[in-house]
Design a protein around this motif. Sequence first.
Motif, PDB file in Angstrom:
ATOM      1  N   TYR A 197       0.788  -1.226   0.000  1.00 14.30           N
ATOM      2  CA  TYR A 197       0.000   0.000   0.000  1.00 14.30           C
ATOM      3  C   TYR A 197       0.825   1.284   0.000  1.00 14.30           C
ATOM      4  CZ  TYR A 197      -4.207  -2.741   0.776  1.00 14.30           C
ATOM      5  OH  TYR A 197      -5.263  -3.620   0.629  1.00 14.30           O
ATOM      6  N   GLY A 198       2.033   1.230   0.521  1.00 12.62           N
ATOM      7  CA  GLY A 198       2.859   2.425   0.571  1.00 12.62           C
ATOM      8  C   GLY A 198       2.674   3.219   1.843  1.00 12.62           C
ATOM      9  N   ASP A 199       1.404   3.525   2.192  1.00  7.58           N
ATOM     10  CA  ASP A 199       1.144   4.259   3.433  1.00  7.58           C
ATOM     11  C   ASP A 199      -0.248   3.916   3.951  1.00  7.58           C
ATOM     12  OD1 ASP A 199      -0.728   5.817   1.972  1.00  7.58           O
ATOM     13  OD2 ASP A 199       0.809   7.291   1.476  1.00  7.58           O
ATOM     14  N   ALA A 200      -0.535   4.396   5.169  1.00  8.64           N
ATOM     15  CA  ALA A 200      -1.803   4.078   5.818  1.00  8.64           C
ATOM     16  C   ALA A 200      -2.995   4.626   5.048  1.00  8.64           C
ATOM     17  CB  ALA A 200      -1.799   4.611   7.250  1.00  8.64           C
ATOM     18  N   ALA A 201      -2.825   5.766   4.412  1.00  8.91           N
ATOM     19  CA  ALA A 201      -3.933   6.381   3.674  1.00  8.91           C
ATOM     20  C   ALA A 201      -4.424   5.471   2.549  1.00  8.91           C
ATOM     21  CB  ALA A 201      -3.506   7.736   3.122  1.00  8.91           C
ATOM     22  N   GLN A 202      -3.493   4.849   1.848  1.00  7.27           N
ATOM     23  CA  GLN A 202      -3.874   3.948   0.758  1.00  7.27           C
ATOM     24  C   GLN A 202      -4.561   2.693   1.296  1.00  7.27           C
ATOM     25  OE1 GLN A 202      -3.611   4.552  -2.615  1.00  7.27           O
ATOM     26  NE2 GLN A 202      -3.079   6.605  -1.890  1.00  7.27           N
ATOM     27  N   LEU A 203      -4.079   2.205   2.457  1.00  7.94           N
ATOM     28  CA  LEU A 203      -4.724   1.056   3.089  1.00  7.94           C
ATOM     29  C   LEU A 203      -6.160   1.402   3.466  1.00  7.94           C
ATOM     30  CD1 LEU A 203      -4.425  -1.823   4.433  1.00  7.94           C
ATOM     31  CD2 LEU A 203      -3.848  -0.596   6.528  1.00  7.94           C
ATOM     32  N   HIS A 204      -6.344   2.574   4.073  1.00 12.14           N
ATOM     33  CA  HIS A 204      -7.687   3.005   4.462  1.00 12.14           C
ATOM     34  C   HIS A 204      -8.606   3.126   3.250  1.00 12.14           C
ATOM     35  CE1 HIS A 204      -6.155   4.949   8.460  1.00 12.14           C
ATOM     36  NE2 HIS A 204      -6.082   3.637   8.451  1.00 12.14           N
ATOM     37  N   GLU A 205      -8.071   3.619   2.150  1.00  8.88           N
ATOM     38  CA  GLU A 205      -8.867   3.758   0.932  1.00  8.88           C
ATOM     39  C   GLU A 205      -9.413   2.404   0.475  1.00  8.88           C
ATOM     40  OE1 GLU A 205     -10.856   5.329  -2.252  1.00  8.88           O
ATOM     41  OE2 GLU A 205      -9.959   6.387  -0.556  1.00  8.88           O
ATOM     42  N   SER A 206      -8.601   1.351   0.624  1.00  5.98           N
ATOM     43  CA  SER A 206      -9.068   0.019   0.252  1.00  5.98           C
ATOM     44  C   SER A 206     -10.230  -0.430   1.128  1.00  5.98           C
ATOM     45  CB  SER A 206      -7.917  -0.999   0.364  1.00  5.98           C
ATOM     46  OG  SER A 206      -7.293  -1.185  -0.867  1.00  5.98           O
ATOM     47  N   PHE A 207     -10.152  -0.111   2.424  1.00  7.64           N
ATOM     48  CA  PHE A 207     -11.249  -0.475   3.319  1.00  7.64           C
ATOM     49  C   PHE A 207     -12.518   0.303   2.987  1.00  7.64           C
ATOM     50  CE2 PHE A 207      -7.932  -2.389   5.945  1.00  7.64           C
ATOM     51  CZ  PHE A 207      -8.578  -3.531   6.396  1.00  7.64           C
ATOM     52  N   TYR A 208     -12.371   1.571   2.590  1.00  5.41           N
ATOM     53  CA  TYR A 208     -13.544   2.346   2.167  1.00  5.41           C
ATOM     54  C   TYR A 208     -14.190   1.689   0.943  1.00  5.41           C
ATOM     55  CZ  TYR A 208     -11.213   5.955   5.002  1.00  5.41           C
ATOM     56  OH  TYR A 208     -10.575   6.648   6.005  1.00  5.41           O
ATOM     57  N   LEU A 209     -13.353   1.251   0.014  1.00  2.00           N
ATOM     58  CA  LEU A 209     -13.867   0.584  -1.185  1.00  2.00           C
ATOM     59  C   LEU A 209     -14.564  -0.723  -0.824  1.00  2.00           C
ATOM     60  CD1 LEU A 209     -10.863   1.179  -3.629  1.00  2.00           C
ATOM     61  CD2 LEU A 209     -13.102   2.280  -3.714  1.00  2.00           C
ATOM     62  N   PHE A 210     -13.961  -1.475   0.125  1.00  4.79           N
ATOM     63  CA  PHE A 210     -14.585  -2.722   0.579  1.00  4.79           C
ATOM     64  C   PHE A 210     -15.962  -2.447   1.167  1.00  4.79           C
ATOM     65  CE2 PHE A 210     -15.373  -5.503   4.301  1.00  4.79           C
ATOM     66  CZ  PHE A 210     -15.604  -6.688   3.625  1.00  4.79           C
ATOM     67  N   ALA A 211     -16.062  -1.421   2.003  1.00  5.53           N
ATOM     68  CA  ALA A 211     -17.354  -1.062   2.593  1.00  5.53           C
ATOM     69  C   ALA A 211     -18.360  -0.693   1.512  1.00  5.53           C
ATOM     70  CB  ALA A 211     -17.182   0.090   3.582  1.00  5.53           C
ATOM     71  N   GLY A 212     -17.866  -0.083   0.442  1.00  2.00           N
ATOM     72  CA  GLY A 212     -18.734   0.308  -0.656  1.00  2.00           C
ATOM     73  C   GLY A 212     -19.235  -0.851  -1.492  1.00  2.00           C
TER      74      GLY A 212
END
Length: 451
Positions: A197-212
């Motif tokens: 992911y590179g950083d925490a922000a990119q990891l969080h973005e994946s979780f937002y997409l999963f929730a979506g």
Amino acid sequence: MELELIKRVYFVGVGGIGMSALARYFKKRGCQVSGYDKTRTVLTSVLEEEGILITYTDALASLQEEYLVKNEETLVVYTPAIPKDSILLNYFRDQGFDLQKRSQVLGIISKGQFCIAVAGTHGKTTTSTIIAHILTDTGYGCTAFLGGIATNYASNFLIGDNDVVVVEADEYDRSFLTLHPDIAVITSMDADHLDIYGDAAQLHESFYLFAGQLKEGGTLFVKQGLPMTAGITYSAGMNSMVQSGNIRVENGDFVFDYTDAGVTITDIKSMLPGKHNVENTTVAIAAALRLGISPEKVKAAVASFRGVKRRFEYIVRDEKHIYIDDYAHHPEELRACFHAVRQLYPETKLTVVFQPHLFSRTKDFAAEFAKVLSTVDELLLLDIYPARELPLEGITSAWLLDQMSLAECAIYTKDEVLGYVTEMQPELLLTVGAGDIDTLIQPLKNILTHV
């Protein structure tokens, strides 16, 4: 690929915990199932006993004739952990076989079914297994693909006769984005897999997409305090929509009360230690209640849940020794594990054997590892387990050790660990890590029980 068309399946990396569950599923469906893995393990031996043909040689000569030519009825499943220069993987790719990752296959299987998916950088294996156990034990039923061996069933795969499927949604390589759940759970979003992911922000973005990805009308449960604006929050001892309180230890079990907007369940007993496991159980209860299972049946099922192999697993528990093994390999997991041990055995010296997992994870979280490892009484540190990675210059266990404030700590080989435990006979011993530290479990058990 349509599920009904699949007649034979080859697994490149069949010995992985998630891959082996899929192999068992397709075997149950009556498919021809074969696979490759680098080394024979207890799990691959069990798969072979179940009729799955496994080779340990990465060579075309090891393939059965049916897998040499592309066929519309043949599916090849691979794990990203397989090296890119794998002969078998590249052969299947060059021949144009239908190659799918484990997560993609879970997407195929769960399509058209009622899907309960549990995601999180930690907690997902235990939570998904508790949910699967509640559904199975109460008679509701489910098919479950788990990331660990459920002690109650001695398996990472459960099969039911309804259309409900429980899956562990893996964030590694954004794998969980192939799923479209009816009920989704997010247990944690701590920074991890930064090599991907590179950083925490990119990891969080994946979780937002999963929730979506939640189906219309579906339910999302999110642990209180995570950076998510949607979903039903849950917690232990905090103010959330679903919560557990009155948490205490009675006769070695954790006991608590459950409350949500419409249901209260008192005096729930759980064999799983620690506040983090109370939280995992809390959301599992919420998911089961959402399906209409009665509170009385849910309470009884929780009390009968015996845990997951290598998740705070008691190996020895007698009048002389307590030996616990845990899969913890991230600083937050270690912190939760150590806290649970201290709650149960506050006056006993804690000796820990830890094997760091991945050079990149050790580098990314060195300060956090050093801090949490320094809270134990005595540390025996193994070399870093590389898994899929090549060494990183300067990133070693000695480098990590230099950052610790703990006085009683040193680097050991596995043989030296066995020698130390033989001589010192620690009263409270904990082995932690996600690599091959599990090969120490039986020898250490033998030493402490004098077998």
